[in-house]
Design an enzyme around this catalytic site. Sequence first.
Site, mmCIF file in Angstrom:
data_model
loop_
_atom_site.group_PDB
_atom_site.id
_atom_site.type_symbol
_atom_site.label_atom_id
_atom_site.label_comp_id
_atom_site.label_asym_id
_atom_site.label_seq_id
_atom_site.Cartn_x
_atom_site.Cartn_y
_atom_site.Cartn_z
ATOM 1 N N TYR A 180 -4.333 -2.166 7.545
ATOM 2 C CA TYR A 180 -3.046 -1.854 8.160
ATOM 3 C C TYR A 180 -2.697 -0.379 8.059
ATOM 4 C CZ TYR A 180 -2.588 -2.369 3.224
ATOM 5 O OH TYR A 180 -2.828 -2.254 1.886
ATOM 6 N N ASP A 216 -5.387 -15.090 1.738
ATOM 7 C CA ASP A 216 -6.205 -13.990 1.221
ATOM 8 C C ASP A 216 -6.006 -13.882 -0.290
ATOM 9 O OD1 ASP A 216 -8.080 -12.021 1.425
ATOM 10 O OD2 ASP A 216 -6.717 -10.484 2.190
ATOM 11 N N GLY A 236 -5.701 -0.061 3.367
ATOM 12 C CA GLY A 236 -6.233 -1.318 3.891
ATOM 13 C C GLY A 236 -6.309 -1.229 5.391
ATOM 14 N N VAL A 293 -1.078 2.864 1.299
ATOM 15 C CA VAL A 293 -0.016 2.513 0.364
ATOM 16 C C VAL A 293 0.285 3.740 -0.514
ATOM 17 C CG1 VAL A 293 0.729 0.953 -1.464
ATOM 18 C CG2 VAL A 293 -0.841 0.143 0.302
#
Length: 939
Positions: free
Chosen positions: A639, A752, A637, A642
């Site tokens: 950021y 979100d 994402g 994952v």
Amino acid sequence: MCPKVLTFLLVASFQIYTQTHGDDFTVMSILKDAWENTPRNWVGADPCGGKWEGISCNNSRVTSITLAAVGLMGELSGDISSLSELEYLDLSYNTGLNGSLPPSIVNLKKLKNLKLGGCSFYGPIPELIGSLQLLESLDLNSNRFTGSIPHSIGNLSKLIVLDLFNNLLDGAIPISSGTTPGLDMLVNALHFHLGRNRLSGTIPKELFRSDITLIHVLLHDNNLTGSIPSTLGLVHTLEAVRFEGNSLTGPVPSNLNNLTNVATLILSNNNFTGPVPNLTGMASLSYLDLSNNSFDASDFPLSFSNLRALTTLMMENTGLEGQIPPTLFDLPGLQTLILRNNQLNGTLDIATSSSSQLKVIDMRNNRILFYSEAPERRNNVDVILVGNPVCEPPEATKNYCTVPQANYSYKRLPEKCVPLHCISDQISSPNCECSYPYRGVLVFKPPFLESRNSTYYVHLEEESLMRSFKSHQLPVDSVEVNFPAKDSFGYLESNLSMFPSGQNHFNTATISYIGFVLSLQTYENSDIFGPTYFKGSAYPYFDGKSTVSKELSSTGRIIGAAAGGASFLLLLLLAGVCAYRHKKRRERASEQKNHFAYLDLKNSDSVPQLKGARCFSFDEITKCTNNFSEANHIGSGGYGMVYRGMLPTGQLIAIKRCRQGSVQGGHEFNAEIEVLSRVHHKNVVNLVGFCFERGEQMLIYEFVRNGSLRDSLSGLSGIWLDWRRRLKVAHGAARGLAYLHELVNPRIIHRDVKSANILLDECLNAKVADFGLSKPMDNSELILACTQVKGTMGYIDPEYQKTLLLTEKSDVYGFGVVLLELVSGRKPLERGKYLAAEVSSSLDRKKDLYNLHELLDPSIRLDTMPKGLDKMVDLAMKCVQEKGRDRPTMGEVVKEIENILQLAGLNPDAIAESTSASFEEASQDEFPPSLKEEELSLS
Ligand SMILES: *[C@@H]1O[C@H](CO)[C@@H](O)[C@H](O)[C@H]1NC(C)=O
Ligand SMILES: *[C@@H]1O[C@H](CO)[C@@H](O)[C@H](O)[C@H]1NC(C)=O
Ligand SMILES: *[C@@H]1O[C@H](CO)[C@@H](O)[C@H](O)[C@H]1NC(C)=O
Ligand SMILES: *[C@@H]1O[C@H](CO)[C@@H](O)[C@H](O)[C@H]1NC(C)=O
Ligand SMILES: *[C@@H]1O[C@H](CO)[C@@H](O)[C@H](O)[C@H]1NC(C)=O
Ligand SMILES: *[C@@H]1O[C@H](CO)[C@@H](O)[C@H](O)[C@H]1NC(C)=O
């Protein structure tokens, strides 16, 4: 394992995404919480990188706090002592700052400037203030400090300015003896400002030596006794000597005559005796006041005619006799002559005077027989001869035989320009520019209290102030002086408005510097206006807007405080968890700093819960993700990435690894920790721990086995969602959101909500995840999201998009879209078409299946007639209403889904309470094979 100690953790964690040392942020947060009216941009976790107004940093350490006259209110927390690199602290002119000076302030070992003048501090000056070895300026003027002047100040060998003016200090002036230090040791000092206190005892002779470089010795308006020590005459650097308003006695030492640099000498209102001192050696003397002493009666000293720099001479009630020497009026700069209440006789002759600057001659109550004036200067010089023979009838009606009314109403010069009509609190400056002036009161003791034309003085004050500002290169465009009034000490108070140049406001540094220039009492033309001091008003405009805005201000501050406070607390708590574990592991106490104790006490109710969240080392995470292998990469994402991993205990985890240097990532990371630390719910993803090490920031969650709802709907996860499973997922997700909206304090808006952020565990429990955009809310209904609209296309609340007003109903909109996804299996935005709009346009409640055959997900097995599908569509359509107020709350959504569950023959309580064994068992056989642990390739 946990990185080093608590302090280290904070440092490490903050250096990742802030430019501020963790401890310093901690302290700044404490200060911010303790004060009202801190600058508006004091938000976030990064005072240095975030350029907090009034804060300067060096190598991510706070080195300077400059908040003069910003209207701060509150106390100075002792935690400030932890800003161990702080060099400059200026909180002057914040009259709302009170309390006592925390003794711990003496731990600020790097401090060079401590400026707290014009606040409301009280209590003693910390006895060990002398520990601040690097201190150059100690400015505590105009507070209410009591007690005596600490001896330890003598240890401040670098001290240049000692300003304790205008407090309630008593006792003697401390002098060293044996091992006890004293002010006589301050060999580098230039300024001793100890006036207007309650000091008693004598002026110690040890204070003065030939090898010191004092410029100002201001001991006026105290209770000092004894005589002036002759050592004073040894300090050749002296420029201002003020001893007025004490009970000093004896003759004035003759060697003062050696002080050739003294410009201001004020010895008035004492009990000096002996002859009027011979001061003809004082070649720089400009302002001389010897009034109200008990000097021997004598003729007017002829030698004063040699003081070529003299502008102001005041010898009221000093026993003068005989004729005024006409040569006195040859002094080129003489402006003011106050000789009231003496025995002067003969003629006052200024007709041939070459003193072109003369403004005031006040000789009331003498024995003047004749007055010879200069007709052409009649309007420029105020002569007052009331109480002299020359004013006996018939002369009594003459102009010079009346006392002018003190009239400081000020006639402005004709404007040079057309004044502007300015908006908000801005004012049109004398140069007709709209800006926010810095106001204050310049208090002075002028030699003239009465004048027929004070316009002159007001202009003079403006001009001399401007000259001072220019010589200090301050960005002041113009000054306006107004409405002088008398205070209780007989001082005049003139209101100053100083207008900025170059921009419409001053910054905090300039405000600080203006205060410095005006408080040092070196302000130019003190020879005309007498001794001055300055009282600054609050200046809330340093960012070009009033920080005290009308309606929104208090709400805004509460929101800010709540947000800042919560994340701050959380970080403390993270630190605390680590510290605790570290301690347990190493059996060694970690250093507890006093600010943690402070916080525990103050906020014990609101400490967030981090049930079981633990601190992981980087090595640990590397190992359990197989060195962040591609195989373990499960998503990404804005950021970062994952990964999944398995702990040695066998527990599966998901690791969100923030991309290094990502500011957005940093913010989202912050928001996420903040939320997840406070929430615990079966339907919200659980935070297992975190890792701040080697410049990494990682969050570690429970691994949610079946991925996101989006994956399942699009067939990626291989899980088949029949209608009842969809209902269960909708129910879980709705409960998670309702919990965030209604049960968490402060409430949280997710911002979100989408199918990709709803995760499904092996029992198909829905878990709301990804709080990177979430916002905590205070009790007000709305948050004005001033920045751009955030969220994911297709899910964004149209009302929020229009108004920027964020409410819980924005999440409800997103959830409505998710319900439509559950019903249709479609994406919210496909080929430019919005799912909500498509459903809405096809919808016909009169027809079979609401006329939605085309849109319904075929995998729901429409032939079995899913029970409650129509109601689900109704609910979804309510959720995506245009106006937030027409949408249901999440609580209402949960209730409606429970009704639908019952229609479908499911027991909502059983679903909610357990891991739904019965439900799962009932449908076990329908489950397609889910991911098995072995498939995770973890080694
Ligand atoms: C000054 O001292 C005298 C006695 O020495 C005392 O009576 C007086 O109150 C003192 N004044 C102040 C202002 O402290
Ligand atoms: C200072 O004045 C005294 C007399 O008042 C004189 O004896 C002495 O020489 C002077 N000292 C200096 C350094 O000028
Ligand atoms: C000065 O001394 C006189 C007597 O010599 C005394 O009456 C007066 O009160 C004293 N003034 C002050 C201010 O101490
Ligand atoms: C005053 O002092 C100067 C030296 O500074 C000296 O020349 C002069 O004679 C003195 N005047 C009197 C009246 O003592
Ligand atoms: C002025 O006063 C002095 C001393 O008191 C005296 O000697 C002198 O005669 C007086 N002069 C006049 C003109 O009154
Ligand atoms: C007062 O002083 C100002 C400035 O010096 C001058 O312009 C003005 O004419 C004076 N007014 C009177 C009434 O003398």
